[in-house]
Enzyme design. Structure first.
Site, PDB file in Angstrom:
ATOM      1  CG  ASP A  39      -0.787  -3.252  14.061  1.00  0.00           C
ATOM      2  OD1 ASP A  39       0.100  -2.878  13.269  1.00  0.00           O
ATOM      3  OD2 ASP A  39      -1.550  -4.230  13.829  1.00  0.00           O
ATOM      4  CB  VAL A  66      -7.478   1.822  10.516  1.00  0.00           C
ATOM      5  CG1 VAL A  66      -6.256   2.173  11.339  1.00  0.00           C
ATOM      6  CG2 VAL A  66      -7.192   0.706   9.520  1.00  0.00           C
ATOM      7  CE1 TYR A 160      -2.988  -1.870  -1.643  1.00  0.00           C
ATOM      8  CE2 TYR A 160      -1.869  -1.275  -3.672  1.00  0.00           C
ATOM      9  CZ  TYR A 160      -1.872  -1.380  -2.298  1.00  0.00           C
ATOM     10  OH  TYR A 160      -0.756  -0.996  -1.586  1.00  0.00           O
ATOM     11  CE  LYS A 164      -2.691   1.618  -0.453  1.00  0.00           C
ATOM     12  NZ  LYS A 164      -2.430   2.055   0.937  1.00  0.00           N
ATOM     13  CB  THR A 195       6.295  -5.554   4.206  1.00  0.00           C
ATOM     14  OG1 THR A 195       5.116  -5.644   3.392  1.00  0.00           O
ATOM     15  CG2 THR A 195       7.025  -4.269   3.935  1.00  0.00           C
TER      16      THR A 195
END
Ligand SMILES: NC(=O)c1ccc[n+]([C@@H]2O[C@H](COP(=O)([O-])OP(=O)(O)OC[C@H]3O[C@@H](n4cnc5c(N)ncnc54)[C@H](O)[C@@H]3O)[C@@H](O)[C@H]2O)c1
Length: 262
Positions: A39, A66, A160, A164, A195
């Protein structure tokens, strides 16, 4: 279900410090997998590692960005050095972006989300697949966390959605390439999962996410972690190239007017 086959498998989970990644890492640790939690947020990542280790599992933290391919290469190297092999990776780290028509997004926003949500997945698949194949794993797996937005385009989410869809595409292509080598490649497509990714989204928006879902509620990170465990197990060795929704039927189709009581 017998998840004994996952015991001692070595796995990397990116974005393991929060939300879906954390639930996956904890679930893997509980079932005896050796978990490298990666992370960008060290304190959150360490929290996940402590949680796994305090409950009898084995986990280490690796600070990783990342968005930086070299950081991902170092992550894979340190995982194989620490545990001597690699069996799987869950490419989960990513960011959300939504609420505006396409023309209002900037080029910088486009480059940032492509880097964090798509190029990151390519880089991680590249380095991890080499390491898994070199390890001679007979239960190797790659799991990419896409989204229902990778299956059904959503308004206000052009960038987005594009990232994806890219994740779903790269998953299918790689699945064909690695199938002869017993390395499975699948995508999990979460719907609305409760989340911190929603940040300070207004209460009305959160209510909308629950009510537009046929199941009548948002999902939990554990809903996704259950599928990630199954896909890592030997029960799923013949499943590859799939993009599986975990979304309470959100992406199954549009609802129509209907009166129906049990
Ligand atoms: N929550 C949802 O409703 C939902 C729906 C569909 C898809 N997803 C996808 O699931 C994945 C996880 O989402 P979440 O809801 O658990 O989010 P989250 O914000 O709770 O967790 C994301 C984690 O990724 C880490 N991270 C962010 N940028 C990073 C970077 N550059 N390098 C390394 N780590 C980084 C964060 O520190 C955090 O720990 C994302 O790819 C997201 O697109 C989530």
């Amino acid at each position: 279900m017998d998840f004994e086959s996952v015991r001692d498998k070595v796995v990397i989970v990116t974005g393991g410090g929060s939300g879906i990644g954390k639930a996956i890492a904890v679930n893997y640790g509980r079932h005896g997998m050796k978990v490298v939690c990666a992370d960008i947020n060290s304190s959150k990542g360490e929290e996940t590692v402590d949680l796994i280790n305090e409950n009898g599992g084995e986990s280490v933290f690796c600070h990783t960005d990342v968005g930086d391919s070299e950081s991902i290469e170092r992550l894979v190297k340190s995982a194989t050095e620490r545990f001597g092999r690699l069996d799987g990776i869950v490419n989960n780290a990513g960011i959300g972006l939504g609420g505006f028509p396409l023309h209002e997004y900037s080029i910088a926003e486009c480059e940032n989300i492509l880097s964090l949500n798509l190029k990151s997945v390519f880089s991680a698949m590249k380095f991890a697949s080499e390491a898994i194949l070199k390890s001679g794993s007979d239960g190797g797996f790659i799991i990419n966390i896409a989204s229902v937005a990778g299956l059904v385009p959503q308004s206000g989410q052009s960038l987005y959605t594009a990232t994806k869809h890219g994740v779903v595409g790269i998953t299918k292509s790689a699945a064909i390439e690695y199938a002869p080598h017993n390395l499975t490649v699948n995508a999990i497509c979460p719907g609305y999962i409760m989340t911190p990714i929603f940040g300070n989204a207004p209460k009305e928006a959160m209510q909308y996410f629950s009510s537009c879902c046929p199941a009548g509620r948002m999902g939990t990170p554990e809903d996704c972690a259950n599928l990630a465990l199954f896909l890592a197990s030997d029960m799923a060795r013949y499943i590859s190239g799939a993009s599986i929704p975990v979304d309470g039927a959100l992406s199954a189709g549009a609802r129509n007017l209907m009166q129906w009581k049990k």
